[in-house]
Design a protein around this motif. Structure first.
Motif, PDB file in Angstrom:
ATOM      1  N   ARG A  29       0.844  -1.196   0.000  1.00 44.03           N
ATOM      2  CA  ARG A  29       0.000   0.000   0.000  1.00 44.03           C
ATOM      3  C   ARG A  29       0.877   1.242   0.000  1.00 44.03           C
ATOM      4  NH1 ARG A  29      -3.843   1.971   4.795  1.00 44.03           N
ATOM      5  NH2 ARG A  29      -2.288   0.814   5.972  1.00 44.03           N
ATOM      6  N   THR A  41      -5.120   6.479  -1.044  1.00 41.66           N
ATOM      7  CA  THR A  41      -4.452   5.177  -0.982  1.00 41.66           C
ATOM      8  C   THR A  41      -4.257   4.624  -2.388  1.00 41.66           C
ATOM      9  OG1 THR A  41      -5.338   4.649   1.208  1.00 41.66           O
ATOM     10  CG2 THR A  41      -4.683   2.803  -0.169  1.00 41.66           C
ATOM     11  N   ILE A  43      -2.215   1.140  -4.569  1.00 38.67           N
ATOM     12  CA  ILE A  43      -1.629  -0.195  -4.417  1.00 38.67           C
ATOM     13  C   ILE A  43      -0.612  -0.415  -5.532  1.00 38.67           C
ATOM     14  CG2 ILE A  43      -2.082  -2.668  -4.268  1.00 38.67           C
ATOM     15  CD1 ILE A  43      -3.371  -1.168  -2.029  1.00 38.67           C
TER      16      ILE A  43
END
Length: 677
Positions: A29, A41, A43
């Motif tokens: 993350r 956020t 990934i």
């Protein structure tokens, strides 16, 4: 290091940043922020050939949030449905991990002199703790808050914040009968009775679970204020352990080794015992296992049964956990071999040495109404080299057709089946009343495949009233003055949307059944009511009071859904299954009485093959504002159209090999709703 980041909006960002750990960055993350925008956020989903320099990129976790194998499985499944894999990634990612940068305000050191009373109230409110700027402006007004910032009395600042997903659970605060007596005169009596009945059966339920079951926040708040419900900030885990499971039953020691694809079918106790052996075996081999369930009720039941003999090797990852618990278990599962019992919140969890994936098929779980979660789990098992097992009462029709590719195990129900005639005006037939009287002290489950009190019927028009918003059948409330729609939550007066005439009750729902049973036998702790037969426990007797309405919807799989409903009811019945019906001559019921599921399947498959229906073809239901008539001029598909208040609905039937091309064509039209059958 050049990294490829998946963003919440489904896009990809390429960045160049320092990765602080020795292993692969894929699955980690990232707290990603671009200039002049709030952080979000992201990934890491791959390596890039270049990227924008971001030397201060933050990696908040010491372990990856998911694995490269999970990402590859997600990409493979997304391609099959012509979808964006990154939108599915964030569909599965638990909200506890979706941090974002938000704007807060705090009080400055400047002394609040010569301010009006309203301004002093705001400063006093903020001085107690930091406040979100957005919430403060909603409470006091944007103008006055901004003025206090400009004058230097309030100081804005940005900070990464985790969403508030703290657990709140509810339980009955009084005995069931007392709660039912106290809501008798309530205007929303039928909804409150159903909520009380639900909580009396499950002991406690989280706020998220109650919403998922269709209960309104207003009813929960109503009962809480009246002292009928108690609020628990943390669910008591000791309640999850069933004392009966402390009694160890004798179990056979040897079971055959599983193949890669395996179906475990049958009644509840057989499924449970087989699962225990498999999990015990996989842990002995030094591997981990994932047990996926869509429903929270089933997760609760399995947890109470498995926790006793698996102990700390069992980790539950679902909406029942607080954010702190979920995050802790997420990373614990990477450190030791364990069994994760989880909902869709667990589907990205990168377990250590995953050797077994089990999927309980209570329904057909789908992402965005399109991607079958079972396909994702099957693909994930291939990447891990893990065994993949489907647990169900019956095999999915599609897999039965491909039977040679799957190993089977079956523990069929052994209960006695009795099929009874029911007059259309009856809720309980005379024979049903007699059977209930004879077994008053046993655990009895009453099933009605309809919420509410009954269908809303217009005598003037001669048919059941349809929702003016979505076209579904309307349901009449117990007081007969209002109707509601189960599909879109429409509510209105009990007047026909077509002619304006009064609507009357037709048939009956679960609330009327509760009334009738309580009127004859009183409220009893051993009487349970539901609209669907749920796996998780067994009852001495299961009474299907009404399920004929499944056949009232003219759809290709109506017979299969009717038989599956009754068969699942048999799988949770210990002694007897009683089925009331107005369709006693239906051949489906002969197969049920003989517990002959395979005979029914063979007849149904023969019919579908002849009529070119799934699983031999594919069907898509799509709704658009307008459906261009030349959409599929280059593809051999069958299209049926109907007009609704919300646009045009199209039913599209085609060869399975064309699935990707058909979906790509439909996505370009920006559908309002799309379902793949």
């Amino acid at each position: 290091m050049n990294l490829k980041l998946a963003l919440p909006n489904g896009r990809i960002a390429k960045v160049s940043a320092h990765f602080p750990y020795e292993d692969s960055p894929i699955g980690y993350r990232v707290l990603y922020k671009q200039p002049a925008s709030s952080g979000k956020t992201a990934i890491v989903v791959g390596m890039a050939d270049g990227g924008e320099p971001m030397p201060e990129l933050l990696f908040p976790d010491r372990r990856p949030l998911t694995s490269e194998k999970h990402i590859r499985a997600l990409i493979d499944v997304s391609r099959a449905y012509a979808m964006n894999p990154w939108s599915l990634l964030y569909e599965l990612l638990p909200s506890a991990f979706c941090w974002k940068e938000e704007e807060f305000v705090k009080v400055s050191d400047k002394k609040p002199l010569s301010l009006d009373r309203r301004s002093l109230e705001i400063i006093s409110y903020v001085s107690k703790k930091r406040r979100k700027l957005e919430n403060l402006e909603k409470r006091f007004g944007k103008g006055i808050v901004q003025k206090l910032i400009d004058m230097g009395f309030l100081v804005p600042f940005k900070e990464w914040a985790m969403p508030d997903v703290s657990l709140k659970a509810y339980r009955l605060a009084v005995k069931t009968q007392e709660a039912l007596d106290r809501v008798k005169k309530s205007r929303r009596r039928e909804e409150l009775v159903r909520l009380i009945g639900y909580l009396s059966g499950v002991v406690y339920a989280t706020e998220e679970e109650l919403r998922a079951e269709g209960f309104s926040v207003r009813d929960v708040t109503n009962l809480t204020k009246r002292g009928l419900l108690a609020v628990m900030e943390e669910a008591p885990h000791w309640l999850s352990v069933n004392p009966n499971s402390l009694l160890k039953s004798e179990r056979a020691v040897l079971y055959k080794t599983l193949g890669k694809n395996h179906l475990i079918l049958g009644e509840w106790k057989g499924l449970l015992e087989r699962l225990k052996h498999l999990l015990e075996h996989v842990l002995r081999l030094g591997k981990s296992a994932l047990v996926f369930c869509e429903g929270v009720n089933l997760i609760k039941s399995l947890y109470s049964e498995l926790k006793v003999f698996l102990g700390n090797n069992l980790l539950r990852v679902s909406s029942l956990e607080s954010s702190k618990e979920l995050i802790g278990r997420w990373f614990t599962a990477q450190e030791k071999n364990s069994v994760v019992l989880g909902s869709r919140l667990s589907l990205l969890l990168p377990q250590r040495d995953l050797g077994l994936i089990v999927c309980f098929c209570e329904s057909e779980p789908k992402l965005k109404g399109i991607v079958d979660i079972r396909n994702y789990l099957f693909t994930l098992a291939k990447y891990h080299g893990a065994d993949f097992l489907l647990f169900d009462t019956l095999p999915p029709m599609e897999l039965y057709v491909k039977g040679d590719l799957w190993d089977w195990e079956l523990s069929p129900p052994t209960c006695e089946v009795e099929v009874l005639d029911r007059e259309s005006s009856q809720v309980l037939s005379e024979r049903t009343v007699e059977l209930i009287k004879n077994h008053l002290k046993e655990e009895n489950l009453f099933l009605v495949n309809k919420v509410g009190y009954g269908y809303a019927y217009c005598k003037r028009c001669g048919y059941i009233a349809q929702c003016p918003v979505c076209g579904s059948f309307l349901t009449l409330r117990v007081e007969r003055s209002e109707v509601f729609c189960n599909s879109c939550s429409y509510k209105g007066q009990a007047l026909c949307p077509e002619c304006g005439g009064p609507l009357v009750e037709l048939g009956f729902g679960i609330d009327k059944a509760v009334d009738e049973v309580f009127k004859l036998f009183g409220s009893r702790e051993n009487f349970h009511f539901d609209t669907i037969p749920r796996l998780g426990r067994k009852y001495d007797n299961v009474f299907v009071l009404h399920a004929d309405n499944i056949l009232s919807v003219p759809w290709y799989d109506s017979l299969e859904r009717y038989f599956s409903y009754l068969w699942r009811s048999a799988c949770i019945a210990e002694r007897r299954l009683v089925v009331q019906t107005a369709l006693k001559d239906n051949p489906v019921l002969e197969h049920l009485k003989n517990l002959d599921w395979e005979g029914f399947y063979k007849e149904e498959i023969s019919r579908r093959q002849e009529e070119r229906l799934p699983p031999f073809t594919k069907i898509i239901k799509v709704r658009l504002k307008t459906f261009p008539r030349d959409t599929f001029r280059d593809l051999p598909v069958d299209v049926s159209l109907r007009h609704t208040p919300k646009g045009e609905e199209a039913l599209i039937k085609f060869d399975r090999k064309l699935t990707k091309r058909v979906l790509q064509t439909l996505y370009k039209l920006k559908p309002l709703d799309l379902q793949v059958v």
